[in-house]
Design an enzyme around this catalytic site. Sequence first.
Site, PDB file in Angstrom:
ATOM      1  N   LYS A  82       0.061   4.254  -0.190  1.00  0.00           N
ATOM      2  CA  LYS A  82      -0.582   5.441   0.399  1.00  0.00           C
ATOM      3  C   LYS A  82      -0.415   6.633  -0.565  1.00  0.00           C
ATOM      4  O   LYS A  82      -0.409   6.405  -1.784  1.00  0.00           O
ATOM      5  CB  LYS A  82      -0.023   5.695   1.803  1.00  0.00           C
ATOM      6  CG  LYS A  82      -0.115   4.424   2.664  1.00  0.00           C
ATOM      7  CD  LYS A  82       0.127   4.603   4.120  1.00  0.00           C
ATOM      8  CE  LYS A  82      -0.017   3.254   4.818  1.00  0.00           C
ATOM      9  NZ  LYS A  82       0.088   3.336   6.275  1.00  0.00           N
ATOM     10  N   GLU A 122      -6.440   4.962   8.230  1.00  0.00           N
ATOM     11  CA  GLU A 122      -6.258   6.372   7.848  1.00  0.00           C
ATOM     12  C   GLU A 122      -7.548   6.936   7.241  1.00  0.00           C
ATOM     13  O   GLU A 122      -7.845   8.119   7.406  1.00  0.00           O
ATOM     14  CB  GLU A 122      -5.053   6.491   6.900  1.00  0.00           C
ATOM     15  CG  GLU A 122      -3.749   6.256   7.662  1.00  0.00           C
ATOM     16  CD  GLU A 122      -2.620   5.639   6.873  1.00  0.00           C
ATOM     17  OE1 GLU A 122      -2.665   5.628   5.634  1.00  0.00           O
ATOM     18  OE2 GLU A 122      -1.673   5.126   7.525  1.00  0.00           O
ATOM     19  N   ASN A 125       0.863  -1.188   0.000  1.00  0.00           N
ATOM     20  CA  ASN A 125       0.000   0.000   0.000  1.00  0.00           C
ATOM     21  C   ASN A 125       0.896   1.232   0.000  1.00  0.00           C
ATOM     22  O   ASN A 125       1.506   1.558   1.016  1.00  0.00           O
ATOM     23  CB  ASN A 125      -0.895  -0.033   1.247  1.00  0.00           C
ATOM     24  CG  ASN A 125      -1.733   1.230   1.376  1.00  0.00           C
ATOM     25  OD1 ASN A 125      -1.832   2.019   0.433  1.00  0.00           O
ATOM     26  ND2 ASN A 125      -2.333   1.420   2.542  1.00  0.00           N
ATOM     27  N   GLY A 179       3.278   2.582  10.592  1.00  0.00           N
ATOM     28  CA  GLY A 179       4.232   3.655  10.334  1.00  0.00           C
ATOM     29  C   GLY A 179       5.061   4.061  11.540  1.00  0.00           C
ATOM     30  O   GLY A 179       5.723   5.089  11.524  1.00  0.00           O
ATOM     31  N   HIS A 232      -9.245   1.307   5.636  1.00  0.00           N
ATOM     32  CA  HIS A 232      -7.926   1.532   6.231  1.00  0.00           C
ATOM     33  C   HIS A 232      -8.076   2.520   7.393  1.00  0.00           C
ATOM     34  O   HIS A 232      -8.892   3.449   7.327  1.00  0.00           O
ATOM     35  CB  HIS A 232      -6.956   2.075   5.178  1.00  0.00           C
ATOM     36  CG  HIS A 232      -5.538   2.053   5.653  1.00  0.00           C
ATOM     37  ND1 HIS A 232      -5.041   2.984   6.535  1.00  0.00           N
ATOM     38  CD2 HIS A 232      -4.520   1.195   5.402  1.00  0.00           C
ATOM     39  CE1 HIS A 232      -3.779   2.705   6.801  1.00  0.00           C
ATOM     40  NE2 HIS A 232      -3.432   1.610   6.130  1.00  0.00           N
ATOM     41  N   GLU A 253      -4.632  -4.577  11.152  1.00  0.00           N
ATOM     42  CA  GLU A 253      -3.588  -3.563  11.296  1.00  0.00           C
ATOM     43  C   GLU A 253      -3.776  -2.815  12.606  1.00  0.00           C
ATOM     44  O   GLU A 253      -4.607  -1.876  12.674  1.00  0.00           O
ATOM     45  CB  GLU A 253      -3.683  -2.545  10.153  1.00  0.00           C
ATOM     46  CG  GLU A 253      -3.463  -3.145   8.783  1.00  0.00           C
ATOM     47  CD  GLU A 253      -2.917  -2.105   7.823  1.00  0.00           C
ATOM     48  OE1 GLU A 253      -1.924  -2.415   7.167  1.00  0.00           O
ATOM     49  OE2 GLU A 253      -3.454  -0.992   7.765  1.00  0.00           O
ATOM     50  N   SER A 305       4.167  -1.842  10.131  1.00  0.00           N
ATOM     51  CA  SER A 305       5.629  -1.910  10.178  1.00  0.00           C
ATOM     52  C   SER A 305       6.189  -3.278   9.758  1.00  0.00           C
ATOM     53  O   SER A 305       7.189  -3.745  10.308  1.00  0.00           O
ATOM     54  CB  SER A 305       6.145  -1.504  11.566  1.00  0.00           C
ATOM     55  OG  SER A 305       5.758  -0.172  11.859  1.00  0.00           O
TER      56      SER A 305
HETATM   57  O1  LIG Z   1      -1.475  -0.292   4.724  1.00  0.00           O
HETATM   58  C1  LIG Z   1      -0.401  -0.431   5.295  1.00  0.00           C
HETATM   59  C2  LIG Z   1      -0.267  -0.180   6.696  1.00  0.00           C
HETATM   60  O2  LIG Z   1      -0.940   0.952   7.104  1.00  0.00           O
HETATM   61  C3  LIG Z   1       1.089  -0.371   7.280  1.00  0.00           C
HETATM   62  O3  LIG Z   1       1.927   0.716   7.027  1.00  0.00           O
HETATM   63  P1  LIG Z   1       3.467   0.600   7.495  1.00  0.00           P
HETATM   64  O4  LIG Z   1       3.978  -0.679   6.927  1.00  0.00           O
HETATM   65  O5  LIG Z   1       4.124   1.813   6.933  1.00  0.00           O
HETATM   66  O6  LIG Z   1       3.434   0.553   8.995  1.00  0.00           O
END
Ligand SMILES: O=C[C@H](O)COP(=O)(O)O
Length: 261
Positions: A12, A102, A10, A178, A100, A172, A218
């Site tokens: 983002k 977010e 992803n 993140g 998600h 998640e 992460s």
């Molecule tokens: O969609 C992916 C997740 O929100 C994980 O993000 P991350 O791997 O940067 O922690």
Amino acid sequence: MARTPLIAGNWKMNLNHLEAIALVQKVAFSLPEKYLEKVDVAFIPPFTDIRGVQIVIEGDKLGFAYGAQDVSVHESGAYTGEISASMLAKLGCTYVVVGHSERRDYHAETDELVAAKAAAGHRHGLTPIVCVGEKLEVREAGDHVDFVVNQLKGSLAGLTTAQLASTVIAYEPVWAIGTGKTASAADAQEVCAAIRSALAELADAETAETMRVLYGGSVNASNVGELLEQTDVDGGLVGGASLKPDEFAQLCAIAAGGPLP
Ligand SMILES: O=C[C@H](O)COP(=O)(O)O
């Protein structure tokens, strides 16, 4: 039941359409095709990158799938700024991420809206990746399993057993996204197992056994191996590490059972 792991990157709100093409090509260069017999790999770019990603994957006959980060609940019409499931299907998308954290946090998306988005995806043959996960205070209170199961049930409300069978769940924990703080493999397993039990209630045990439950938060090339060793963790929804082509290729290779040479 052996479930093929799925690694979904992803991106983002990162990478323009030119950077997107370059990243897909770099991953393809680093990850020999034979690994894709053992792991499904998908790119989840911003909407503006999807056409470019489609062209490079189809043009070079790469064994990757791709999808979108969100979708409208509406079919078409006066919904400025929205993108419909039929548009995504026409672009050859396999997946659409819905719910998600977010989107839930910054756009006030409710479980009901997430379920409607998942249904919209299904109406056009897309596989929704339905995201659930608790915030830190919920985990610290020890309520994470109940919270996630309730959120899951609300976010899948109204889907038929056949639709559930072609749905992916991503657990998640919000505190791990993140932040560099990954849930321990045991923590991920605890919640993913509870998710599978809930799926067995919503559909049936046989269907639940076939469904993929991903962990996200992460995930990187160093921790993916241990996470995927867990019985109920069937892959990863990867954010930051999916923007680094060498690391993402390595991560996919490990998910396929062996590191890159
Ligand atoms: O969609 C992916 C997740 O929100 C994980 O993000 P991350 O791997 O940067 O922690």
